[in-house]
Design a protein around this motif. Structure first.
Motif, PDB file in Angstrom:
ATOM      1  N   LEU A 689       0.725  -1.376   0.055  1.00 27.71           N
ATOM      2  CA  LEU A 689      -0.310   0.221   0.369  1.00 27.71           C
ATOM      3  C   LEU A 689       0.998   1.032  -0.159  1.00 27.71           C
ATOM      4  N   THR A 690      -0.082   2.670  -0.843  1.00 28.52           N
ATOM      5  CA  THR A 690       1.275   3.596  -0.670  1.00 28.52           C
ATOM      6  C   THR A 690       0.901   3.709   0.893  1.00 28.52           C
ATOM      7  N   VAL A 691       1.959   4.994   1.825  1.00 33.17           N
ATOM      8  CA  VAL A 691       1.436   5.555   2.814  1.00 33.17           C
ATOM      9  C   VAL A 691       0.769   6.112   2.552  1.00 33.17           C
ATOM     10  N   SER A 692       0.058   7.287   1.604  1.00 31.52           N
ATOM     11  CA  SER A 692      -1.349   7.936   1.718  1.00 31.52           C
ATOM     12  C   SER A 692      -2.442   6.552   1.929  1.00 31.52           C
ATOM     13  N   PHE A 693      -2.687   5.993   1.384  1.00 33.13           N
ATOM     14  CA  PHE A 693      -3.505   5.326   1.857  1.00 33.13           C
ATOM     15  C   PHE A 693      -3.231   4.794   3.182  1.00 33.13           C
ATOM     16  N   VAL A 694      -2.536   4.341   3.421  1.00 32.87           N
ATOM     17  CA  VAL A 694      -2.121   3.505   5.376  1.00 32.87           C
ATOM     18  C   VAL A 694      -2.875   4.962   6.084  1.00 32.87           C
ATOM     19  N   ASP A 695      -2.310   5.451   5.080  1.00 35.96           N
ATOM     20  CA  ASP A 695      -2.408   7.558   6.364  1.00 35.96           C
ATOM     21  C   ASP A 695      -4.281   7.593   6.286  1.00 35.96           C
ATOM     22  N   SER A 696      -4.822   6.784   5.730  1.00 41.73           N
ATOM     23  CA  SER A 696      -6.051   7.339   5.479  1.00 41.73           C
ATOM     24  C   SER A 696      -6.950   6.414   6.216  1.00 41.73           C
ATOM     25  N   LEU A 697      -6.216   5.461   6.931  1.00 37.57           N
ATOM     26  CA  LEU A 697      -6.766   4.639   7.244  1.00 37.57           C
ATOM     27  C   LEU A 697      -6.052   4.440   9.187  1.00 37.57           C
ATOM     28  N   ALA A 698      -5.289   5.577   9.289  1.00 38.17           N
ATOM     29  CA  ALA A 698      -5.209   6.324  10.765  1.00 38.17           C
ATOM     30  C   ALA A 698      -5.796   6.337  11.673  1.00 38.17           C
ATOM     31  N   PRO A 699      -7.074   6.665  11.282  1.00 35.58           N
ATOM     32  CA  PRO A 699      -8.053   6.504  12.470  1.00 35.58           C
ATOM     33  C   PRO A 699      -8.747   5.209  13.481  1.00 35.58           C
ATOM     34  N   GLN A 700      -8.351   3.922  12.157  1.00 35.31           N
ATOM     35  CA  GLN A 700      -9.160   2.752  12.484  1.00 35.31           C
ATOM     36  C   GLN A 700      -7.813   2.370  13.454  1.00 35.31           C
ATOM     37  N   TYR A 701      -6.451   2.290  12.950  1.00 38.50           N
ATOM     38  CA  TYR A 701      -5.718   2.014  13.765  1.00 38.50           C
ATOM     39  C   TYR A 701      -5.287   2.686  15.075  1.00 38.50           C
ATOM     40  N   GLU A 702      -5.698   3.969  14.817  1.00 33.91           N
ATOM     41  CA  GLU A 702      -5.499   4.610  16.538  1.00 33.91           C
ATOM     42  C   GLU A 702      -6.007   3.537  17.477  1.00 33.91           C
ATOM     43  N   VAL A 703      -7.617   3.964  16.646  1.00 30.56           N
ATOM     44  CA  VAL A 703      -8.468   3.794  18.308  1.00 30.56           C
ATOM     45  C   VAL A 703      -8.791   1.331  18.466  1.00 30.56           C
ATOM     46  N   ALA A 704      -7.648   1.504  17.708  1.00 28.42           N
ATOM     47  CA  ALA A 704      -8.001  -0.068  17.345  1.00 28.42           C
ATOM     48  C   ALA A 704      -6.402   0.031  19.178  1.00 28.42           C
ATOM     49  N   LEU A 705      -5.283   0.878  19.053  1.00 28.99           N
ATOM     50  CA  LEU A 705      -3.681   0.366  19.810  1.00 28.99           C
ATOM     51  C   LEU A 705      -4.467   1.032  21.453  1.00 28.99           C
ATOM     52  N   ARG A 706      -5.805   2.528  20.995  1.00 31.49           N
ATOM     53  CA  ARG A 706      -5.622   2.845  22.155  1.00 31.49           C
ATOM     54  C   ARG A 706      -6.166   1.992  22.467  1.00 31.49           C
ATOM     55  N   SER A 707      -7.547   1.287  22.204  1.00 35.42           N
ATOM     56  CA  SER A 707      -8.471   0.100  23.418  1.00 35.42           C
ATOM     57  C   SER A 707      -7.393  -1.204  23.637  1.00 35.42           C
ATOM     58  N   ALA A 708      -6.644  -0.754  23.124  1.00 34.45           N
ATOM     59  CA  ALA A 708      -5.436  -2.212  23.642  1.00 34.45           C
ATOM     60  C   ALA A 708      -4.755  -1.730  24.911  1.00 34.45           C
ATOM     61  N   LEU A 709      -4.096  -0.902  24.241  1.00 28.28           N
ATOM     62  CA  LEU A 709      -3.808   0.021  26.028  1.00 28.28           C
ATOM     63  C   LEU A 709      -4.147   0.536  27.251  1.00 28.28           C
ATOM     64  N   GLY A 710      -5.545  -0.383  27.068  1.00 31.22           N
ATOM     65  CA  GLY A 710      -6.427   0.337  28.494  1.00 31.22           C
ATOM     66  C   GLY A 710      -6.869   2.388  27.962  1.00 31.22           C
ATOM     67  N   MET A 711      -6.994   2.443  26.678  1.00 32.21           N
ATOM     68  CA  MET A 711      -7.134   3.976  26.838  1.00 32.21           C
ATOM     69  C   MET A 711      -8.854   4.061  26.052  1.00 32.21           C
ATOM     70  N   GLY A 712      -9.359   3.444  25.790  1.00 40.27           N
ATOM     71  CA  GLY A 712     -11.117   3.838  25.119  1.00 40.27           C
ATOM     72  C   GLY A 712     -11.449   2.559  24.831  1.00 40.27           C
ATOM     73  N   ASP A 713     -12.417   2.163  24.501  1.00 37.59           N
ATOM     74  CA  ASP A 713     -13.492   1.362  24.261  1.00 37.59           C
ATOM     75  C   ASP A 713     -13.748   0.778  23.051  1.00 37.59           C
ATOM     76  N   GLY A 714     -12.688   1.838  21.651  1.00 38.98           N
ATOM     77  CA  GLY A 714     -12.648   0.628  19.954  1.00 38.98           C
ATOM     78  C   GLY A 714     -12.786   1.987  19.541  1.00 38.98           C
ATOM     79  N   SER A 715     -14.269   3.402  20.523  1.00 39.69           N
ATOM     80  CA  SER A 715     -14.842   3.555  19.005  1.00 39.69           C
ATOM     81  C   SER A 715     -13.625   4.545  18.742  1.00 39.69           C
ATOM     82  N   LEU A 716     -14.441   5.098  17.384  1.00 39.11           N
ATOM     83  CA  LEU A 716     -14.065   6.829  16.626  1.00 39.11           C
ATOM     84  C   LEU A 716     -14.477   7.678  17.085  1.00 39.11           C
ATOM     85  N   THR A 717     -15.895   7.957  17.947  1.00 40.15           N
ATOM     86  CA  THR A 717     -16.419   8.371  18.919  1.00 40.15           C
ATOM     87  C   THR A 717     -16.152   9.227  20.287  1.00 40.15           C
ATOM     88  N   GLN A 718     -14.768   8.307  20.416  1.00 42.97           N
ATOM     89  CA  GLN A 718     -13.887   9.198  21.867  1.00 42.97           C
ATOM     90  C   GLN A 718     -13.790  10.326  21.526  1.00 42.97           C
TER      91      GLN A 718
END
Length: 718
Positions: A689-718
């Motif tokens: 994948l191009t970095v530009s396209f991967v960047d467009s998935l960044a919100p989903q990656y970030e939410v999943a990582l925050r949830s794994a770190l115990g910083m949220g429930d995995g929702s994009l609306t946090q």
């Protein structure tokens, strides 16, 4: 590389420019043996060039066809050494200027013609990706002056890798190596003969034989060691290949190695042919090569040359002497020159498909161009009176001028396109910093973006997508490298949560995006990447050193994970990884079991894991289509591109502490996968994948990582 040295018969010895050893000369070689042409060696050259060409056209069908160049090295060592030895024995020396001038007239015209063709092609952004222009120009210049093998060695290019965007002249590495042989070999032979006559009072032939024997043995030892320690450059450098020329030289210098006994010649010849066929069909890109494995094609070629009896039609020497084999051998040099640039360029030609019929047609075109070049360039150039009637230095100076003109043409291609290249680099940087609204994956994932129409927009442009990749390639180990190389990004604060990103190149493609996420959130990111080696415990089905290196790297990487005890781990892997199925019913089962077993110790230690279902894998880079056709014309069938995408999903099923991200419905609808999504160019090659396209998935990656770190429930609306 097919050097077509079958015309190394008696030379015109009229030039006074000669290195002479002061010893009474024997009879002139013009009268010693009227012809040095050996038909079955010419037929062996045909086998070699067909191996290489078919390997490049159908790498999956003839996975070891690259050994054809090894055959050429043996042939050249045999012919050149025999020619030089005869001249030394007949005249006491070698007319070096004459020798080099003859080689220049024989090889340079066709070589420079194809280089000129490549230089003109890269000037057109419609036939070649603009992102590849700087490297293309550098390699054309390196090939023009016959140092392409060293350029590739220094840049550690993996010639056997099938991904990425190769240049039109990458195959010139073998021509460069052979030209270096033409310079070094006569000097070595003359040096040995000079010392023998001047100081040791020994026979020249014996001194040359012993010297070349030592060089050959030393080169082989170096080749084996260097292939183990640093395989990418080992493939290209002169000193790892010199022994293959030396093997051919031994046949030329030791008469008893030429087997004329009927039964012995029959057995030896066919054994050599079968050795070559074995290497061509059973070697592949993961075979540790050249190394000790290069003995198979090298000794196979030597056996065919040494088999000298031609009494019966079923002897290999007779079968290799039939007219079709002679014809292919005759055009082998030009066929080698032309086939590769045409393969690289063809997919970018408008309306040119990639079906079996198009490949066969292109192969036929290669043969036509090779014959035309042989007929109207190679043959006439050898006898140009303007050069042959003058001193050798006229040929050599003329060759240098021609080489400079070709290099200047390549430099001109860069000068013409440099502004566009700089604009492309700036456009990618701007796109990463400030992407359009609803760009890329968000056009599918964000309900607010429904109905957004990007028209024919493709960002980054198809000619520049290959440049949209992570820059930190020092973090990525390949081939036989087993080092668990780590790179550190983000916060260095002692209390910063640590995330480890681990896996193969499909994990590496996420690096730039994850680096930004870590920096923005104050996290610490550590990376562990090895090409074609996912984080798993199931061995690869790839035989030899590469599979063993992957297993060792995994063990080393696990030690790093255990030492660091990160707060979360993210892993990704290409779905087409060839796992060993020993003990399993299928590749899928082997993959699932390997992931589960690798994850278990981390999960038992309370470390959460996030993974992602792999993206579609295309047969060819979609950008080659996008450069010449409309976006809609470049879609692909979902069933053919997804492969075994379920392995990671099934491995995570039922495991507490594992989160799976699945973007399959972003890449594809129910029937079709897309190379452009929300105006974003999704791929930089067949499967990355191009970095530009991967960047467009960044919100989903970030939410999943925050949830794994115990910083949220995995929702994009946090």
């Amino acid at each position: 590389m097919p050097s077509a040295d079958h015309d190394l018969g008696p030379q015109n010895l009229g030039s006074p420019a000669r290195t002479v050893l002061r010893e009474p000369p024997a009879a002139s070689p013009e009268h010693a043996e009227p012809s040095r042409f050996i038909p079955h060696v010419q037929g062996l050259r045909a086998i070699a060039v067909l191996f290489v060409v078919l390997y490049h056209f159908w790498p999956g069908r003839l996975s070891g066809g690259y050994v054809g160049v090894d055959v050429f090295f043996v042939i050249s060592g045999f012919l050149i050494t025999g020619h030089l030895m005869r001249e030394i024995e007949a005249t006491g020396g070698v007319r070096l200027a004459q020798f080099w001038a003859r080689r220049a007239r024989r090889l340079l015209p066709a070589s420079l013609l194809v280089l000129l063709f490549s230089a003109l092609v890269v000037a057109s952004p419609y036939l070649f990706p603009l992102s590849a222009l700087p490297n293309e120009v550098r390699e054309i210049i390196a090939s023009t002056f016959y140092v392409e093998n060293w350029y590739l060695a220094i840049s550690s290019t993996d010639y056997l890798a099938l991904s990425g965007e190769p240049t039109t002249v990458q195959h010139y590495w073998s021509l460069s190596l052979e030209e270096q042989f033409y310079v070094l070999w006569p000097l070595i032979m003359l040096g040995a003969a000079y010392i023998a006559v001047r100081f040791a009072r020994a026979a020249r032939r014996r001194a040359i034989l012993w010297t070349l024997g030592v060089v050959t043995l030393a080169s082989f030892v170096f080749c084996v060691i260097f292939t183990i320690t640093d395989p990418a450059p080992a493939y290209f450098v002169t000193f790892t290949r010199m022994w293959q020329f030396g093997v051919g030289a031994m046949i030329a210098l030791i008469p008893m190695l030429r087997v004329r006994h009927a039964v012995g010649s029959f057995v030896l010849g066919w054994a050599g042919v079968f050795a070559l066929l074995y290497a061509a069909f059973f070697f592949d890109g993961q075979t540790p090569f050249p190394g000790y494995m290069a003995l198979v094609p090298t000794l196979g070629a030597a056996a065919v040359i040494a088999a000298s009896n031609t009494q019966r039609w079923w002897y290999p020497t007779r079968m290799l002497s039939i007219r079709p084999a002679q014809f292919v051998g005759d055009i082998s040099y030009s066929l080698y020159l032309w086939h590769w640039p045409l393969i690289v360029i063809a997919p970018s030609v408008p309306f040119w498909g990639l079906t079996i019929y198009h490949r066969v047609a292109l192969l036929a075109l290669c043969f036509v161009l090779a014959w035309l070049t042989k007929r109207f360039v190679e043959d006439p150039a050898r006898s140009w009176k303007v050069l042959t009637r003058r001193r050798p230095r006229v040929t050599l100076w003329s060759s240098l001028v021609a080489m400079i003109l070709v290099a200047a043409t390549a430099a001109g291609a860069w000068a013409v396109n440099a502004p566009a290249y700089r604009d492309g680099v700036a456009a990618i940087a701007s796109l990463r910093e400030d992407p359009p609204e609803c760009f890329g994956a968000q056009s599918v994932l964000d309900p607010a973006c429904a109905g957004t129409d990007f028209g024919d927009q493709v960002l980054p442009a198809p000619g520049f997508a290959a440049a949209d990749r992570p820059a930190e390639e020092q973090c990525f180990v390949q081939l036989n490298d087993t080092r668990p190389v780590t790179c550190e990004f983000g916060s260095d604060a002692p209390d910063a949560p640590e995330i480890v990103l681990i896996g193969d190149s499909h994990a590496f493609q996420l690096l730039s995006t994850f680096e930004r996420i870590a920096t923005d959130n104050g996290w610490h990111l550590t990376t562990l990447f090895k090409g074609a080696c996912p984080w798993s415990t199931t061995p690869l089905s790839t035989p030899g050193a590469f599979g063993e290196a992957c297993t060792q790297w995994r063990e080393n990487a696990v030690e790093v994970l255990e030492q660091r005890a990160p707060d979360a781990i993210f892993t990704a892997a290409i779905s087409t990884t060839p796992y060993s199925t020993a003990g399993f019913d299928s590749q899928h089962d082997a993959a699932v079991a390997g992931y589960r077993e690798a994850w278990a110790p981390m999960l038992d230690a309370g470390i959460p894991i996030v993974t992602v279902v792999d993206n579609p894998v295309w047969e060819n880079d979609p950008n080659k289509c996008l450069r010449t056709r409309g976006v809609a014309a470049c879609d692909g069938p979902r069933d053919a591109l997804l492969g075994d995408q379920d392995a990671l999903r099934d491995a995570a099923d039922g495991l507490d502490g594992v989160t799976v991200l699945d973007f399959t419905d972003v890449f594809c609808d129910d029937t079709t996968c897309f190379p452009v999504i929300g105006g974003a160019n999704v791929y930089r090659d067949e499967d990355h994948l191009t970095v530009s396209f991967v960047d467009s998935l960044a919100p989903q990656y970030e939410v999943a990582l925050r949830s794994a770190l115990g910083m949220g429930d995995g929702s994009l609306t946090q």
